[in-house]
Write an enzyme that holds these catalytic residues in place. Structure first.
Site, short mmCIF file in Angstrom:
data_model
loop_
_atom_site.label_atom_id
_atom_site.label_comp_id
_atom_site.label_asym_id
_atom_site.label_seq_id
_atom_site.Cartn_x
_atom_site.Cartn_y
_atom_site.Cartn_z
N ASP A 151 1.94 4.81 3.88
CA ASP A 151 3.32 4.93 3.44
C ASP A 151 3.56 6.28 2.77
O ASP A 151 2.79 6.70 1.91
CB ASP A 151 3.63 3.80 2.44
CG ASP A 151 5.07 3.79 1.98
OD1 ASP A 151 5.94 3.46 2.80
OD2 ASP A 151 5.32 4.13 0.81
N GLU A 197 3.23 7.64 7.85
CA GLU A 197 4.69 7.72 7.78
C GLU A 197 5.06 9.04 7.12
O GLU A 197 4.60 9.33 6.01
CB GLU A 197 5.27 6.57 6.97
CG GLU A 197 6.78 6.61 6.91
CD GLU A 197 7.37 5.93 5.68
OE1 GLU A 197 8.50 5.44 5.77
OE2 GLU A 197 6.72 5.92 4.62
#
Length: 540
Positions: free
Chosen positions: A201, A270
């Site tokens: 993330d 990401e």
């Protein structure tokens, strides 16, 4: 696919566990719920499951604020449940990828509780602390994605700490080698548990500018959001200094070196930066950093063939060594069936075409739960909102709850659509009940069965899994490209529009015969005519 390369061309099914299946009837989905639905996931023909965070957390950002990286929040189960999930998935030849949120922790993590006490404790330098300016204001002009300054005053230390996201999500100080090692140790804990990879993330947020330089202002005409509301002040700056720092490259190498000790495991980063495509290429080049990069570039409102072609071509030009991963939906953006809808209504034919298009691009694919059903964005009333992002920016931006409502499993007569027998944490959308798994299972022409059929067909065409891509210049709304692998060549054509469209075909094209209902179109004297949202595949 070879064990080391299984991720290339893989379809990764994202499960948002809070909303997938509730097994203990508390209104919140859990790990046992995923286990109970593992055969459904297998029926989709996917290669891996990406599970959003299930770690111990105060749930201020629904699991993306982690207070213990090595344990599971009781809402979702326990470590034994996770072991069972790994076992059941692997028995079905499904890989398990889990989220790792490395750039920040919860403010309830023991590291932060220690760090905030004073400037001399063992964890004093584990977070990004800074003195106030002489007038008491924040150290610089950095902003939080979730609104307002990215700095919070901590009276115990008499300093500010950095939070690129919520106030309750303090940023770790990756300039400290002890922090980097502790983070890697947490990652390895899950490798030892048998996971097959990690979705990392906001991985470009790990490092900050050590000099704490101000971000420059961004002109109004350049304020285009990627995963955040454009009326958010965050869009008013070029974020040159609060993320995507050059030191982060070496940390990517550290992650890859660790994964190399566990053959077959992969990393999917990401990335949201000022030039996300360039960062994706940089973070995946050389074979010594991330395996795959993933960004918000196709999670926008722009649905034109020109935008999609330009985006993919730009990445292809830059990413000469790495491997891309594409998505049209996830847990942070409006569902694609609504976002790219022509008139606000869900069009089943368009949903089938979008699945085919996404899975025909070069790269791996992330499919978000419910995308296989053609679910649209749920309309969540203000009083039912849970997302702090949406609550802050209501009514101009309603947040992320509309894409996070529970999966509809049973027909429209089930009280909570088979998700739970208890009132769910977010309401079940009434429109979703008519798109339930049970109803679509029974309809051979449903979006769900078309999804299964296409994924099975795709697996028989290695060219779509591993081949190169070359776009053809076409007029809107046609998008066309070749996939090539050795001597093989396949033409892929998509009508993104709601009316019939045509394009000339090369003489070398010979129509591939198949029975898939969403492979549509007719050829007359080398002119291909596609109905609204039609698809066409041909061997060349």
């Amino acid at each position: 696919m070879a064990q080391q390369q299984w991720y290339k061309g893989a379809v990764i099914y994202q499960v948002y566990p809070r909303s997938f299946q509730d097994s203990n009837n508390d209104g919140i989905g859990d790990l046992k719920g995923i286990i109970n639905r593992i055969d459904y996931i297998k029926s989709l023909g996917v290669d891996a499951i990406w599970i959003s965070p299930f770690f111990k957390s105060p749930m201020k950002d629904f699991g993306y604020d982690i207070s213990d990286y090595r344990d599971i929040d009781p809402l979702f189960g326990d470590l034994n449940d996770f072991d069972t999930l790994i076992e059941q998935a692997h028995a079905r030849d499904i890989k398990i990828i889990i989220d790792q949120v490395l750039s920040h922790t919860s403010d309830q993590h023991q590291w932060f509780l220690d760090s905030r006490e004073n400037t001399s404790n063992d964890k004093a330098d584990w977070y990004v602390w800074a003195e106030a300016k002489q007038d008491g204001s924040a150290p610089n002009n950095w902003l939080s994605i979730f609104g307002g300054p990215a700095w919070q005053w901590e009276p115990r230390r008499g300093q500010y700490y950095l939070h690129n996201f919520l106030t309750e999500q303090p940023d770790l100080n990756f300039h400290n080698p002890d922090v980097r090692q502790a983070v890697l140790d947490n990652v390895e804990f899950w490798l030892k548990k048998g996971v097959d990879g990690f979705r990392l993330d906001a991985i470009n947020f790990c490092y900050h500018d050590a000099q704490l330089r101000d971000n420059p202002a961004k002109p109004k005409d350049k304020r285009q959001g990627r995963g955040f509301s454009e009326d958010n002040p965050y869009a008013f700056q070029y974020h040159y200094y609060n993320n995507t720092q050059p030191e982060n490259i070496e940390f990517m190498r550290d992650i890859r070196a660790l994964l190399n000790q566990y053959p077959g495991t992969v990393s999917l980063g990401e990335i949201s930066s000022e030039d996300s495509l360039a960062t994706m290429a940089e973070y995946t080049e050389g074979g010594d950093k991330l395996h795959m990069g993933y960004s918000f570039e196709l999670l926008t409102d722009d649905y034109s063939s020109e935008y999609i072609r330009t985006t993919v071509e730009t990445l292809e030009q830059r990413m000469t060594e790495g491997w891309p991963c594409w998505a049209f939906s996830n847990h942070d953006v409006e569902r694609v069936a609504s976002r790219w809808s022509d008139n606000g209504e869900i069009n089943p034919t368009q949903c089938k075409m979008l699945t085919a298009l996404l899975a025909s691009l070069r790269g791996s694919v992330c499919m978000y739960q419910g995308e296989e059903l053609g679910l649209g964005e749920a309309d969540v009333a203000f009083e039912d909102l849970q997302d702090p992002y949406g609550i802050t920016f209501w009514p101009n931006f309603k947040g992320r709850d509309g894409c996070r409502t529970p999966m509809p499993w049973d027909d429209q007569h089930a009280q909570y659509a088979g998700f739970s027998s208890h009132k769910p944490w977010l309401p079940v959308d009434m429109a979703h009940k008519a798109q339930s798994v049970a109803l679509q299972d029974a309809d051979e022409h449903s979006i769900l069965n078309a999804y299964r059929e296409f994924m099975a067909w795709r697996k028989t065409h290695t060219i779509l899994l591993e081949g190169d891509i070359e776009f053809i210049a076409t007029a809107e709304p046609i998008l066309a490209f070749y996939r090539t692998l050795g001597e093989q060549k396949m033409l892929c054509v998509f009508n993104l529009g709601a009316t019939t469209a045509s394009m000339p075909l090369p003489l070398s094209v010979v129509t591939e015969h198949n029975e898939l209902s969403h492979h549509t179109g007719s050829v007359n004297q080398q002119l291909l005519t596609l109905p609204a949202f039609g698809c066409f595949y041909a061997q060349c």
